[in-house]
Design a protein around this motif. Structure first.
Motif, PDB file in Angstrom:
ATOM      1  N   GLN A 182       5.195 -54.730  -8.138  1.00  0.00           N
ATOM      2  CA  GLN A 182       6.056 -54.951  -9.299  1.00  0.00           C
ATOM      3  C   GLN A 182       7.159 -53.902  -9.378  1.00  0.00           C
ATOM      4  O   GLN A 182       8.322 -54.217  -9.657  1.00  0.00           O
ATOM      5  CB  GLN A 182       5.221 -54.933 -10.583  1.00  0.00           C
ATOM      6  N   LYS A 183       6.804 -52.644  -9.122  1.00  0.00           N
ATOM      7  CA  LYS A 183       7.806 -51.586  -9.172  1.00  0.00           C
ATOM      8  C   LYS A 183       8.806 -51.724  -8.037  1.00  0.00           C
ATOM      9  O   LYS A 183      10.020 -51.530  -8.221  1.00  0.00           O
ATOM     10  CB  LYS A 183       7.136 -50.220  -9.100  1.00  0.00           C
ATOM     11  N   ALA A 184       8.326 -52.044  -6.854  1.00  0.00           N
ATOM     12  CA  ALA A 184       9.212 -52.110  -5.690  1.00  0.00           C
ATOM     13  C   ALA A 184      10.200 -53.269  -5.792  1.00  0.00           C
ATOM     14  O   ALA A 184      11.360 -53.155  -5.370  1.00  0.00           O
ATOM     15  CB  ALA A 184       8.380 -52.233  -4.411  1.00  0.00           C
ATOM     16  N   THR A 185       9.772 -54.390  -6.343  1.00  0.00           N
ATOM     17  CA  THR A 185      10.628 -55.575  -6.418  1.00  0.00           C
ATOM     18  C   THR A 185      11.427 -55.652  -7.713  1.00  0.00           C
ATOM     19  O   THR A 185      12.307 -56.522  -7.831  1.00  0.00           O
ATOM     20  CB  THR A 185       9.781 -56.848  -6.286  1.00  0.00           C
ATOM     21  N   GLY A 186      11.133 -54.788  -8.677  1.00  0.00           N
ATOM     22  CA  GLY A 186      11.818 -54.871  -9.964  1.00  0.00           C
ATOM     23  C   GLY A 186      11.313 -55.981 -10.854  1.00  0.00           C
ATOM     24  O   GLY A 186      12.003 -56.387 -11.792  1.00  0.00           O
ATOM     25  N   TYR A 187      10.104 -56.461 -10.575  1.00  0.00           N
ATOM     26  CA  TYR A 187       9.564 -57.564 -11.371  1.00  0.00           C
ATOM     27  C   TYR A 187       9.320 -57.149 -12.822  1.00  0.00           C
ATOM     28  O   TYR A 187       9.274 -58.002 -13.712  1.00  0.00           O
ATOM     29  CB  TYR A 187       8.256 -58.053 -10.738  1.00  0.00           C
ATOM     30  N   ASN A 188       9.196 -55.841 -13.075  1.00  0.00           N
ATOM     31  CA  ASN A 188       8.960 -55.380 -14.441  1.00  0.00           C
ATOM     32  C   ASN A 188      10.114 -55.730 -15.374  1.00  0.00           C
ATOM     33  O   ASN A 188       9.939 -55.739 -16.594  1.00  0.00           O
ATOM     34  CB  ASN A 188       8.735 -53.865 -14.452  1.00  0.00           C
ATOM     35  N   GLN A 189      11.286 -56.007 -14.820  1.00  0.00           N
ATOM     36  CA  GLN A 189      12.412 -56.399 -15.667  1.00  0.00           C
ATOM     37  C   GLN A 189      12.182 -57.744 -16.352  1.00  0.00           C
ATOM     38  O   GLN A 189      12.886 -58.072 -17.314  1.00  0.00           O
ATOM     39  CB  GLN A 189      13.690 -56.474 -14.831  1.00  0.00           C
ATOM     40  N   ARG A 190      11.203 -58.493 -15.864  1.00  0.00           N
ATOM     41  CA  ARG A 190      10.920 -59.780 -16.504  1.00  0.00           C
ATOM     42  C   ARG A 190      10.429 -59.598 -17.927  1.00  0.00           C
ATOM     43  O   ARG A 190      10.478 -60.542 -18.743  1.00  0.00           O
ATOM     44  CB  ARG A 190       9.888 -60.550 -15.684  1.00  0.00           C
ATOM     45  N   SER A 191       9.987 -58.397 -18.272  1.00  0.00           N
ATOM     46  CA  SER A 191       9.547 -58.152 -19.643  1.00  0.00           C
ATOM     47  C   SER A 191      10.680 -58.344 -20.643  1.00  0.00           C
ATOM     48  O   SER A 191      10.435 -58.607 -21.823  1.00  0.00           O
ATOM     49  CB  SER A 191       8.995 -56.732 -19.768  1.00  0.00           C
ATOM     50  N   ARG A 192      11.921 -58.235 -20.184  1.00  0.00           N
ATOM     51  CA  ARG A 192      13.047 -58.484 -21.093  1.00  0.00           C
ATOM     52  C   ARG A 192      13.101 -59.949 -21.518  1.00  0.00           C
ATOM     53  O   ARG A 192      13.585 -60.273 -22.599  1.00  0.00           O
ATOM     54  CB  ARG A 192      14.357 -58.066 -20.434  1.00  0.00           C
ATOM     55  N   GLY A 193      12.614 -60.839 -20.652  1.00  0.00           N
ATOM     56  CA  GLY A 193      12.517 -62.235 -21.046  1.00  0.00           C
ATOM     57  C   GLY A 193      11.483 -62.441 -22.138  1.00  0.00           C
ATOM     58  O   GLY A 193      11.702 -63.214 -23.085  1.00  0.00           O
ATOM     59  N   GLU A 194      10.363 -61.750 -22.037  1.00  0.00           N
ATOM     60  CA  GLU A 194       9.352 -61.838 -23.088  1.00  0.00           C
ATOM     61  C   GLU A 194       9.856 -61.195 -24.378  1.00  0.00           C
ATOM     62  O   GLU A 194       9.540 -61.661 -25.478  1.00  0.00           O
ATOM     63  CB  GLU A 194       8.070 -61.165 -22.601  1.00  0.00           C
ATOM     64  N   THR A 195      10.640 -60.102 -24.238  1.00  0.00           N
ATOM     65  CA  THR A 195      11.239 -59.494 -25.417  1.00  0.00           C
ATOM     66  C   THR A 195      12.191 -60.460 -26.102  1.00  0.00           C
ATOM     67  O   THR A 195      12.285 -60.510 -27.341  1.00  0.00           O
ATOM     68  CB  THR A 195      11.979 -58.214 -25.026  1.00  0.00           C
TER      69      THR A 195
END
Length: 325
Positions: free
Chosen positions: A265-278
């Motif tokens: 998740q950190k390497a691919t930047g998948y954590n940015q998907r949390s902005r969609g949940e926000t």
């Protein structure tokens, strides 16, 4: 995120802390959200009456822009149609404008299938970083109170599914759709992508979009160089040609097997998907968790106006964060 992969040791992970670096500008943008001059322009009042009809049929008194303005005010200030009519009458009286205010039945009837004018979007050379997600919105119906008070068995609650696409670069909603609850996320994706103007370099989504149909659709629309980051399930297996011609999904499966899901998740930047949940949480806090309209056509209009409201608020100003711990 996602929490289920860290549930056993979640309490030992320190919570990240941030601070807002532009409090004065952000506070002013929050004040402007309740400013009537932000939502009512002179152009809207000038185009209040409908143009003369040249075909057979009745002559409408109000333009589509007037109906859109009334629905927007009702959505922003959380008013029902009757209260929206009263609010618009008081605004016209305070402004000293000689206009006829549409009846609440007219607003309801015209809202069904209302065609909103396309918003002029300036052409930008910056590609879109698209995050797609969906959430459920309640529809008016029998609730828990009826079941508890009268000891009756309530009917199956109906709800609608709201699909939103967020641009991580601009922070605006670039595509949206409201469907029934039986429409899956991959099924609604083609209509969402049709609304995106310009190139897309990055696509982020949850595991519901995993599969070859989504990958093939994105490659056909935006080219084979698009970066698609969708987490494969735990039991995902490599494709038959993974040894000689691995796909992006094969690479994700191999990276997760070697480094673990959190590192992936950190390497691919998948954590940015949390902005969609926000964004989904922001919708339910600002617009609301329910759909007020009764028929499906009016519900789709309400969702489109809600998207414009959130984008207008984003344009007024948004906070800038920096991490402190």
């Amino acid at each position: 995120m996602p929490h289920k992969f860290n549930a056993a040791r979640r309490d030992k992970i320190p919570k990240q802390k941030y601070r807002v670096t532009n409090w004065p500008e952000y506070n002013e943008s929050l004040r402007q959200r309740g400013d009537l001059t932000v939502w009512i322009s002179e152009d809207a009042l000038a185009l209040w009456s409908a143009p003369r009809r040249t075909t057979r049929g009745g002559q409408p008194h109000y333009s589509d822009l007037a109906i859109e303005l009334c629905l927007t005010l009702g959505l922003v200030f959380k008013q029902a149609l009757r209260q929206t009519q009263g609010l618009m009458r008081s605004i016209a009286k305070l402004l000293g404008v000689e206009i006829m205010v549409p009846h609440f039945t007219t607003i309801s009837r015209r809202g069904n299938g209302l065609r909103l004018p396309p918003k002029a979007v300036p052409q930008s050379a910056i590609p879109v970083h698209l995050v797609v997600d969906s959430t459920g919105l309640k529809v008016f119906g029998e609730g828990e109170w009826l079941e508890k008070k009268h000891k009756t068995k309530r009917k199956r609650r109906s709800w609608r599914k709201l699909h939103l696409g967020l641009d991580l670069v601009s922070g605006e909603i670039v595509c949206s759709d409201l469907t029934t609850d039986d429409v899956g996320d991959p099924t609604a994706l083609p209509d969402l992508l049709d609304q995106v103007d310009g190139p897309v370099d990055l696509f982020l989504a949850d595991g519901a979009y995993d599969g070859e149909p989504t990958s093939d659709l994105l490659a056909a629309r935006f080219g084979p160089m698009i970066e698609v980051t969708i987490p494969p399930p735990k039991n995902a297996i490599l494709s038959a040609n993974a040894a000689h011609n691995p796909t992006a999904r094969d690479c994700h499966i191999a990276d997760i097997a070697i480094h673990g899901r959190m590192a992936w998740q950190k390497a691919t930047g998948y954590n940015q998907r949390s902005r969609g949940e926000t964004l989904m949480g922001r919708w339910k806090a600002v617009i609301g968790p329910k759909i007020k309209a009764r028929n499906f056509g009016s519900q789709k209009t309400e969702a489109k106006i809600g998207v414009r409201v959130l984008n207008r608020m984003t344009g007024l100003g948004h906070p800038n964060f920096e991490r402190t711990a």
